[in-house]
Design an enzyme around this catalytic site. Structure first.
Site, PDB file in Angstrom:
ATOM      1  N   ASP A   1      -1.852   5.664  -5.071  1.00  0.00           N
ATOM      2  CA  ASP A   1      -2.099   4.826  -3.906  1.00  0.00           C
ATOM      3  C   ASP A   1      -2.533   3.424  -4.314  1.00  0.00           C
ATOM      4  O   ASP A   1      -3.689   3.197  -4.666  1.00  0.00           O
ATOM      5  CB  ASP A   1      -3.184   5.498  -3.039  1.00  0.00           C
ATOM      6  CG  ASP A   1      -3.513   4.704  -1.797  1.00  0.00           C
ATOM      7  OD1 ASP A   1      -4.405   5.140  -1.037  1.00  0.00           O
ATOM      8  OD2 ASP A   1      -2.890   3.641  -1.575  1.00  0.00           O
TER       9      ASP A   1
ATOM     10  N   ASP B   1       0.820  -1.211   0.000  1.00  0.00           N
ATOM     11  CA  ASP B   1       0.000   0.000   0.000  1.00  0.00           C
ATOM     12  C   ASP B   1       0.855   1.263   0.000  1.00  0.00           C
ATOM     13  O   ASP B   1       1.379   1.672   1.036  1.00  0.00           O
ATOM     14  CB  ASP B   1      -0.894  -0.038   1.252  1.00  0.00           C
ATOM     15  CG  ASP B   1      -1.715   1.220   1.436  1.00  0.00           C
ATOM     16  OD1 ASP B   1      -2.192   1.477   2.554  1.00  0.00           O
ATOM     17  OD2 ASP B   1      -1.868   1.969   0.440  1.00  0.00           O
TER      18      ASP B   1
HETATM   19  N1  LIG Z   1      -5.880   2.025   1.768  1.00  0.00           N
HETATM   20  C1  LIG Z   1      -5.461   1.065   2.803  1.00  0.00           C
HETATM   21  C2  LIG Z   1      -6.430  -0.057   2.974  1.00  0.00           C
HETATM   22  C3  LIG Z   1      -6.243  -1.255   2.311  1.00  0.00           C
HETATM   23  C4  LIG Z   1      -7.170  -2.284   2.489  1.00  0.00           C
HETATM   24  C5  LIG Z   1      -8.238  -2.059   3.325  1.00  0.00           C
HETATM   25  C6  LIG Z   1      -9.192  -3.119   3.566  1.00  0.00           C
HETATM   26  C7  LIG Z   1     -10.262  -3.060   4.405  1.00  0.00           C
HETATM   27  C8  LIG Z   1     -10.855  -4.285   4.308  1.00  0.00           C
HETATM   28  C9  LIG Z   1     -10.133  -5.011   3.405  1.00  0.00           C
HETATM   29  O1  LIG Z   1      -9.076  -4.287   2.951  1.00  0.00           O
HETATM   30  N2  LIG Z   1      -8.426  -0.901   3.954  1.00  0.00           N
HETATM   31  C10 LIG Z   1      -7.547   0.097   3.774  1.00  0.00           C
END
Ligand SMILES: NCc1ccc(-c2ccco2)nc1
Length: 330
Positions: free
Chosen positions: A219, A35
Site C-alpha cells: 500500500d 495510493d
Molecule cells: N491510505 C490512504 C490515505 C492517504 C493519505 C491520507 C492523509 C490524511 C491526511 C493526509 O494524508 N489518508 C489516507
C-alpha cells in the site's frame, strides 16, 4: 503508451508522496497521492467548502472545456487512518507523466476531513487498487490504471519510492535502469480489491530468517509497515528502552537507540530495510522519544506493507491475468 512521473515526499519524514497530475482542458495541475490501497481518484475542487481548503490546489470543472458532470453519482470514502472525504463526480481528461486518459472519473470533494485540510501539499488521492473497491454509486468507476490499460505498452505500473528523496511512478513499462539484478515476483489475490500477497518470512537485524508466510497488502498510500505483534515484539526486544506506548499508540524508543535492520522475503529474495527507515520520527519536534516505522497490525485486521517497506525496493504492480507483484533491489 507509457508515462513517468515524480513521487515527491510531502514532508521531512516521508509521511506521504505526491505526484503531479493534470486534469481538464486547459490542464489544471494537482499534486495527488498515488495510493495502491484504495481505488477512488478524488480531488480538492471548486465544490469543496473554502473553510476546508488550506493552501491546496483545486480542480474547477467549470474552467475545463472537456469536463462532464456524471449526473446523479456520488461517493464517500473512509481510510484506515480515520480520514475521509465525499462528493460528486465529473468525467474529464487526465494525464500522469505524459500518459493521458480521455474520460477519467474525477471525484470532486464536497467534504474532506480535517486531516486532509491540514495537509496543504496534498490535493487529493489517485487510487491504484482494483476498481472493485471504487465507492462511486450508483455505478462504480475505473481507476486511472484500468482506463489506461488498453493503451499501455505493458500492463504494469512501478513504484520507486525513496527515503527522504524524490522517486518515481512509471506506467506501461519496467525501467531496467531503476533496479539491479532480477525482479522477484509473487502471486497477488485481488481480495477484496487490494494488492494482497504474502511475504515468505522475515529477519530482525543479523538474526536467522524466520520462514513464515505473512499475508498483507502493498500500500503506497500508507506511511508505515504494520506486521503481526509476534514479529514486532521480536524486533523491539532488540531496542534498548523501547516500549509499546498506549499514550502514543505504538512502539516508541529513545531517539538515541541503535535500531536493527528488518529484512522481509519475497519468495527466495530478501529485502533489508535500513534502521534509519524504522527510526521514523520524533514524537514532537523537541522530544528525545522516537516513534517506530514498524508497528503492530493487530488493530487493523490486515498486515500493511506501507512506504517504510516499499521504499526499500523497486516494486512492479503487474495487472496481468492473474495479477502479480514484483520486488527488485535498487
Ligand atoms: N491510505 C490512504 C490515505 C492517504 C493519505 C491520507 C492523509 C490524511 C491526511 C493526509 O494524508 N489518508 C489516507
Amino acid at each position: 503508451d507509457t508515462g513517468s512521473a515524480a513521487a515527491i515526499p510531502i514532508n521531512e519524514v516521508d509521511i506521504a508522496y505526491v505526484t503531479p497530475v493534470t486534469v481538464g482542458t486547459p490542464p489544471q495541475t494537482l499534486m495527488l497521492d498515488l495510493d495502491t490501497g484504495s481505488s477512488d481518484l478524488w480531488v480538492f475542487s471548486s465544490l469543496t467548502p473554502s473553510s476546508q481548503v488550506r493552501g491546496q490546489d483545486i480542480y474547477t470543472p467549470a474552467n475545463s472545456s472537456t469536463s462532464k458532470l456524471l449526473n446523479g453519482h456520488t461517493w464517500s470514502i473512509r481510510y484506515g487512518d480515520g480520514s475521509g472525504s465525499r462528493g460528486t463526480v465529473y468525467l474529464d481528461t487526465l494525464a500522469v507523466g505524459g500518459l493521458e486518459v480521455k474520460s477519467q472519473a474525477v471525484q470532486t470533494a464536497q467534504e474532506v476531513s480535517s486531516s486532509f485540510t491540514q495537509e496543504q501539499s496534498l490535493d487529493g488521492l489517485m487510487g491504484l487498487g482494483f476498481s472493485t473497491l471504487n465507492t462511486v454509486r450508483p455505478s462504480s468507476q475505473l481507476t486511472f490504471f484500468d482506463n489506461a490499460r488498453p493503451s499501455l505498452d505493458e500492463e504494469v505500473f512501478t513504484a520507486d519510492l525513496k527515503y527522504h528523496a524524490t522517486g518515481s511512478y512509471d506506467f506501461g513499462f519496467v525501467d531496467r535502469a531503476k533496479y539491479t539484478g532480477n525482479i522477484s515476483y509473487t502471486a497477488v489475490t485481488e481480495s477484496p480489491g487490494y494488492w494482497t500477497h504474502s511475504l515468505s518470512g522475515y529477519a530482525v537485524g543479523s538474526g536467522a530468517f524466520q520462514t513464515t508466510r505473512l499475508s498483507g497488502i502493498s500500500d503506497t498510500g500508507t506511511t508505515l509497515l504494520y506486521l503481526p505483534t509476534a514479529v514486532v515484539t521480536a524486533y523491539y526486544r532488540q531496542v534498548q528502552g523501547a516500549q509499546n506506548s498506549q499514550y502514543y499508540g505504538g512502539y516508541v524508543f529513545p531517539c538515541s537507540s541503535s535500531l536493527p535492520t528488518f529484512t522481509f522475503g519475497i519468495e527466495e529474495a530478501r529485502f533489508t530495510i535500513p534502521a534509519s527507515y524504522i527510526n521514523y520520527t520524533r514524537i514532537s519536534p523537541t522530544s528525545t522519544t522516537c516513534y517506530g516505522g514498524l508497528q503492530s497490525s493487530s488493530g487493523l485486521g490486515i498486515n500493511i506493507f506501507g512506504d517504510v517497506a516499499l521504499k526499500a525496493a523497486f516494486v512492479v504492480f503487474s495487472g496481468t491475468n492473474p495479477p502479480r507483484i514484483g520486488f527488485a533491489h535498487k
